[in-house]
Design a protein around this motif. Structure first.
Motif, PDB file in Angstrom:
ATOM      1  N   HIS A  15      25.098  10.283 -18.441  1.00  0.00           N
ATOM      2  CA  HIS A  15      24.112   9.719 -17.564  1.00  0.00           C
ATOM      3  C   HIS A  15      24.382   8.448 -16.842  1.00  0.00           C
ATOM      4  O   HIS A  15      25.035   7.572 -17.496  1.00  0.00           O
ATOM      5  CB  HIS A  15      22.939   9.558 -18.425  1.00  0.00           C
ATOM      6  N   GLN A  16      23.858   8.200 -15.763  1.00  0.00           N
ATOM      7  CA  GLN A  16      23.713   7.037 -15.108  1.00  0.00           C
ATOM      8  C   GLN A  16      22.529   6.211 -15.281  1.00  0.00           C
ATOM      9  O   GLN A  16      21.415   6.755 -15.737  1.00  0.00           O
ATOM     10  CB  GLN A  16      23.825   7.047 -13.578  1.00  0.00           C
ATOM     11  N   LEU A  18      21.794   3.682 -17.788  1.00  0.00           N
ATOM     12  CA  LEU A  18      21.560   3.531 -19.071  1.00  0.00           C
ATOM     13  C   LEU A  18      21.597   2.050 -19.472  1.00  0.00           C
ATOM     14  O   LEU A  18      22.666   1.429 -18.891  1.00  0.00           O
ATOM     15  CB  LEU A  18      22.550   4.250 -20.136  1.00  0.00           C
ATOM     16  N   HIS A  33      16.858   4.539 -20.671  1.00  0.00           N
ATOM     17  CA  HIS A  33      17.199   5.117 -18.992  1.00  0.00           C
ATOM     18  C   HIS A  33      16.358   4.702 -18.216  1.00  0.00           C
ATOM     19  O   HIS A  33      15.249   5.182 -18.110  1.00  0.00           O
ATOM     20  CB  HIS A  33      17.318   6.784 -19.459  1.00  0.00           C
ATOM     21  N   ILE A  38      14.955   5.661 -24.856  1.00  0.00           N
ATOM     22  CA  ILE A  38      15.516   7.059 -25.428  1.00  0.00           C
ATOM     23  C   ILE A  38      15.607   7.053 -26.995  1.00  0.00           C
ATOM     24  O   ILE A  38      15.285   8.249 -27.399  1.00  0.00           O
ATOM     25  CB  ILE A  38      16.716   7.289 -24.757  1.00  0.00           C
ATOM     26  N   PHE A  61      14.762  14.176 -25.648  1.00  0.00           N
ATOM     27  CA  PHE A  61      15.939  13.806 -25.116  1.00  0.00           C
ATOM     28  C   PHE A  61      17.134  14.368 -25.885  1.00  0.00           C
ATOM     29  O   PHE A  61      18.223  14.074 -25.683  1.00  0.00           O
ATOM     30  CB  PHE A  61      16.288  12.195 -25.018  1.00  0.00           C
ATOM     31  N   ARG A  64      21.244  16.315 -25.111  1.00  0.00           N
ATOM     32  CA  ARG A  64      21.604  16.102 -23.799  1.00  0.00           C
ATOM     33  C   ARG A  64      22.485  14.984 -23.635  1.00  0.00           C
ATOM     34  O   ARG A  64      22.710  14.372 -22.417  1.00  0.00           O
ATOM     35  CB  ARG A  64      20.171  15.685 -23.116  1.00  0.00           C
ATOM     36  N   TYR A  66      22.586  12.038 -24.799  1.00  0.00           N
ATOM     37  CA  TYR A  66      22.140  10.641 -25.027  1.00  0.00           C
ATOM     38  C   TYR A  66      22.539   9.975 -26.356  1.00  0.00           C
ATOM     39  O   TYR A  66      22.863   8.837 -26.458  1.00  0.00           O
ATOM     40  CB  TYR A  66      20.574  10.519 -24.943  1.00  0.00           C
ATOM     41  N   ALA A  69      26.212   9.032 -25.964  1.00  0.00           N
ATOM     42  CA  ALA A  69      25.981   7.770 -25.154  1.00  0.00           C
ATOM     43  C   ALA A  69      25.711   6.668 -25.977  1.00  0.00           C
ATOM     44  O   ALA A  69      26.526   5.445 -25.876  1.00  0.00           O
ATOM     45  CB  ALA A  69      25.179   7.663 -23.939  1.00  0.00           C
TER      46      ALA A  69
END
Length: 109
Positions: A15-16, A18, A33, A38, A61, A64, A66, A69
């Motif tokens: 993901h961008q 974050l 995010h 999140i 979420f 996915r 997260y 990440a």
């Protein structure tokens, strides 16, 4: 003999946008995010030893990427600080099995 393809490094953060926030008083690292909360990792810290207690991601979420990440960002931050970890959280334990490049951070108990 067959030619072996080099393994592609696994992209741990997909993901961008974050952001990781650190709330020392509540002992948690929170993942955002954009302006959306999140989830978080709760921890306990004694000097350079950080016990990662639980990883919580809001249900909407889940599954996915997260949580992966979040753990990646927290471990990278702790590595930069020279900290060692105690992975109490089952998600962090599973993560460490998948990404052995963080094994050197685990404190020997």
């Amino acid at each position: 003999m067959s030619a072996h393809q080099p393994e592609q490094p696994v992209q741990k953060i997909v993901h961008q946008g974050l952001r990781l926030d650190h709330d020392e008083s509540r002992q948690r690292y929170s993942l955002w995010h954009g302006s959306t909360f999140i989830g978080f990792i709760g921890y306990q810290r004694e000097d350079q030893l950080v016990t990662l207690q639980h990883t919580i991601v809001n249900e909407e979420f889940g599954k996915r990427g997260y949580a992966r990440a979040l753990v990646t960002m927290v471990l990278d931050k702790l590595r930069a600080e020279g900290a060692k970890i105690v992975p109490e959280c089952s998600y962090v334990q599973d993560y460490l099995n998948r990404y052995p490049e963080y094994h050197d951070m685990v404190a020997i108990q």
